[in-house]
Motif scaffolding. Structure first.
Motif, short mmCIF file in Angstrom:
data_model
loop_
_atom_site.label_atom_id
_atom_site.label_comp_id
_atom_site.label_asym_id
_atom_site.label_seq_id
_atom_site.Cartn_x
_atom_site.Cartn_y
_atom_site.Cartn_z
N PRO A 119 66.98 -6.46 -25.59
CA PRO A 119 66.88 -5.93 -24.24
C PRO A 119 65.49 -5.51 -23.80
CG PRO A 119 68.87 -5.11 -25.30
CD PRO A 119 68.11 -5.87 -26.33
N PRO A 120 64.64 -4.90 -24.66
CA PRO A 120 63.33 -4.53 -24.17
C PRO A 120 62.48 -5.71 -23.74
CG PRO A 120 63.87 -3.33 -26.18
CD PRO A 120 64.91 -4.39 -26.01
N ALA A 121 62.83 -6.92 -24.19
CA ALA A 121 62.01 -8.07 -23.82
C ALA A 121 62.07 -8.34 -22.32
CB ALA A 121 62.46 -9.31 -24.59
N GLY A 122 63.12 -7.91 -21.65
CA GLY A 122 63.24 -8.11 -20.22
C GLY A 122 63.54 -9.55 -19.87
N ALA A 123 63.55 -9.82 -18.57
CA ALA A 123 63.88 -11.16 -18.11
C ALA A 123 62.65 -11.97 -17.74
CB ALA A 123 64.81 -11.07 -16.89
N GLY A 124 61.47 -11.41 -17.95
CA GLY A 124 60.25 -12.14 -17.64
C GLY A 124 59.97 -12.22 -16.16
N LEU A 125 60.41 -11.23 -15.39
CA LEU A 125 60.19 -11.24 -13.94
C LEU A 125 59.14 -10.25 -13.49
CD1 LEU A 125 63.91 -11.40 -12.70
CD2 LEU A 125 62.37 -13.29 -13.22
N GLY A 126 58.88 -9.23 -14.31
CA GLY A 126 58.01 -8.14 -13.88
C GLY A 126 56.62 -8.60 -13.48
N LEU A 127 55.97 -9.41 -14.32
CA LEU A 127 54.61 -9.84 -14.02
C LEU A 127 54.57 -10.85 -12.88
CD1 LEU A 127 53.13 -10.14 -17.63
CD2 LEU A 127 52.85 -8.29 -15.96
N ALA A 128 55.62 -11.67 -12.76
CA ALA A 128 55.69 -12.60 -11.62
C ALA A 128 55.79 -11.81 -10.31
CB ALA A 128 56.88 -13.53 -11.78
N ILE A 129 56.55 -10.72 -10.32
CA ILE A 129 56.66 -9.86 -9.14
C ILE A 129 55.32 -9.21 -8.84
CG2 ILE A 129 57.73 -7.75 -8.27
CD1 ILE A 129 60.28 -8.57 -9.71
N VAL A 130 54.62 -8.79 -9.90
CA VAL A 130 53.30 -8.18 -9.72
C VAL A 130 52.37 -9.14 -8.99
CG1 VAL A 130 51.22 -7.50 -10.97
CG2 VAL A 130 53.41 -6.57 -11.65
N ARG A 131 52.31 -10.38 -9.46
CA ARG A 131 51.41 -11.34 -8.82
C ARG A 131 51.83 -11.61 -7.37
NH1 ARG A 131 50.71 -17.32 -11.20
NH2 ARG A 131 52.92 -17.37 -10.64
N GLY A 132 53.13 -11.75 -7.13
CA GLY A 132 53.59 -12.02 -5.77
C GLY A 132 53.23 -10.89 -4.81
N ILE A 133 53.43 -9.65 -5.21
CA ILE A 133 53.13 -8.51 -4.33
C ILE A 133 51.62 -8.40 -4.11
CG2 ILE A 133 53.22 -6.00 -4.13
CD1 ILE A 133 55.88 -6.07 -5.60
N VAL A 134 50.85 -8.57 -5.18
CA VAL A 134 49.39 -8.45 -5.06
C VAL A 134 48.84 -9.55 -4.14
CG1 VAL A 134 47.22 -8.64 -6.32
CG2 VAL A 134 49.09 -7.27 -7.25
N GLU A 135 49.31 -10.77 -4.30
CA GLU A 135 48.83 -11.86 -3.44
C GLU A 135 49.27 -11.65 -1.99
OE1 GLU A 135 50.14 -15.47 -5.23
OE2 GLU A 135 48.57 -15.46 -6.77
N GLY A 162 45.22 -9.92 -2.47
CA GLY A 162 44.50 -9.58 -3.70
C GLY A 162 44.75 -10.61 -4.77
N ARG A 163 44.38 -10.27 -5.98
CA ARG A 163 44.59 -11.18 -7.11
C ARG A 163 44.91 -10.38 -8.36
NH1 ARG A 163 39.01 -10.97 -6.48
NH2 ARG A 163 37.83 -10.45 -8.38
N ALA A 164 45.70 -10.96 -9.24
CA ALA A 164 46.08 -10.34 -10.51
C ALA A 164 45.55 -11.20 -11.65
CB ALA A 164 47.59 -10.20 -10.61
N GLU A 165 44.95 -10.57 -12.65
CA GLU A 165 44.34 -11.29 -13.76
C GLU A 165 44.66 -10.58 -15.07
OE1 GLU A 165 40.24 -12.87 -11.65
OE2 GLU A 165 40.37 -10.77 -12.23
#
Length: 368
Positions: free
Chosen positions: A328-344, A348-351
């Motif tokens: 369960p702690p591994a998550g679904a792999g969506l958090g960083l994709a959401i980060v990039r989408g909101i920042v863009e 802005g940009r995420a790196e």
């Protein structure tokens, strides 16, 4: 002076008649080959000169011999001009045909290969534009393939991550229904925990779908960077204490921002939670925020041990989790994709980059 004006008038009338006739012919042949058009243009120029010359000659009552000489000279000039026009037209048409074949292969899904030879300036410019478009389409195809791969991985991982808690919920519900649960309170608390986790996954999917559909609506307001960071640290504090991770704020500058506070809080929350879960106990997660030449930079540094270099370009892809763990702690792999989408969405940009002992996620936003 009057004779000169009459000569000019007669020459103009003869040339104008030839020009009007040529314009009509060009209109009738406007869909034909470039060779035909160039031949017509050259013919019009020669005929206009011949018509003006003959008109003046007739008006001057020249002898038949002189008129024959003038006509012969103009006819020879017409032959040479037409031959030159045909050769030029065939050369340009051949370059255009080569460019057409190259563009056809490009349109069929291949890569545009510029034809050999030295085309005209216009064809050279068109070739450069087609080459640039081909490069952009290649990049888009590559990104589309990567997105399709990440979508397939996401569907597989989401299906697994939902199936496991649902099976547990069903077993606990059946035990409660049959009166076989030794500790009904513990079962109920576990059911609530699993429901909240699945609710978070569904919420992330909904947020990601809004980002991909372009329907994410921002409500920007002027807020203090210090307040934004302070709220993010307070929100991630309980998880850090639970996992024995030190959570610190480093170089936090009071810089104003024009952002959607709710969405940016989600960005920092996702970065901090991801960093805390990947950092071992007694490790440190640091959040810094400062102004730079490119805008305002927020950085989250963890102690995860680093990310393989080949995985760095995929970190922000949908469904990427960095490992094949299904816990369960591994998550679904969506958090960083959401980060990039909101920042863009904030222009802005995420790196991400590796640092000693871990990695650093950076978010750059335009300064207010």
């Amino acid at each position: 002076m009057s004779d000169l004006l009459l000569i000019a008038l007669f020459a103009f009338l003869g040339a104008a008649a030839a020009g009007l006739l040529g314009a009509l012919v060009l209109r009738l042949l406007r869909h034909r080959s470039l060779v035909v058009s160039l031949s017509v243009v050259t013919g019009v120029a020669v005929v206009a000169m011949l018509a003006g010359t003959l008109t003046v000659c007739w008006a001057m009552f020249l002898s038949s011999h002189d008129l024959y000489v003038v006509t012969t000279v103009v006819a020879m000039a017409a032959v040479v001009s037409l031959a030159t026009a045909v050769l030029l037209g065939r050369w340009v048409a051949a370059r255009s045909h080569d460019l057409t074949l190259a563009a056809r292969s490009f349109g069929e899904g291949g890569t545009f290969a510029a034809p050999a030879g030295q085309p005209t300036a216009e064809l050279a410019e068109l070739t450069r534009e087609l080459a640039a478009t081909s490069a952009k389409l290649d990049s888009s195809r590559e990104r589309e393939r990567a997105l399709e791969t990440s979508r397939r991985e996401l569907v597989a991982w989401i299906s697994h991550d939902l199936r496991t808690p649902l099976a547990g919920l069903r077993a606990m519900a059946e035990a409660l229904e049959d009166g076989l649960a030794p500790d009904s309170g513990r079962y109920l608390r576990q059911i609530r925990t699993e429901v909240e986790r699945m609710n978070g996954m569904v919420g992330d999917l909904f947020e990601l779908s809004r980002i991909h559909a372009g329907s994410l609506t921002l409500a920007p307001a002027r807020i203090s960077l210090y307040d934004l960071v302070d709220d993010a640290l307070a929100g991630a504090g309980p998880l850090a204490r639970e996992r024995g991770v030190r959570l610190v704020g480093d170089r936090i500058e009071e810089v104003p921002l024009e952002v959607d506070g709710k969405e940016m809080s989600r960005v920092l929350g996702n970065l901090l939670i991801n960093a805390i879960r990947r950092t071992p106990a007694d490790g440190t997660v640091a959040l810094s925020a400062h102004r730079s030449d490119g805008g305002v930079v927020l950085s989250v540094t963890d102690g995860c041990g680093g990310i393989p270099e080949e995985d760095l370009p995929r970190v922000f892809d949908t469904g990427w989790r960095g490992s094949h763990a299904r816990t369960p702690p591994a998550g679904a792999g969506l958090g960083l994709a959401i980060v990039r989408g909101i920042v863009e969405a904030h222009a802005g940009r995420a790196e991400v980059r590796n640092v000693q002992g871990g990695c650093c996620f950076s978010v750059t936003l335009p300064a207010a």
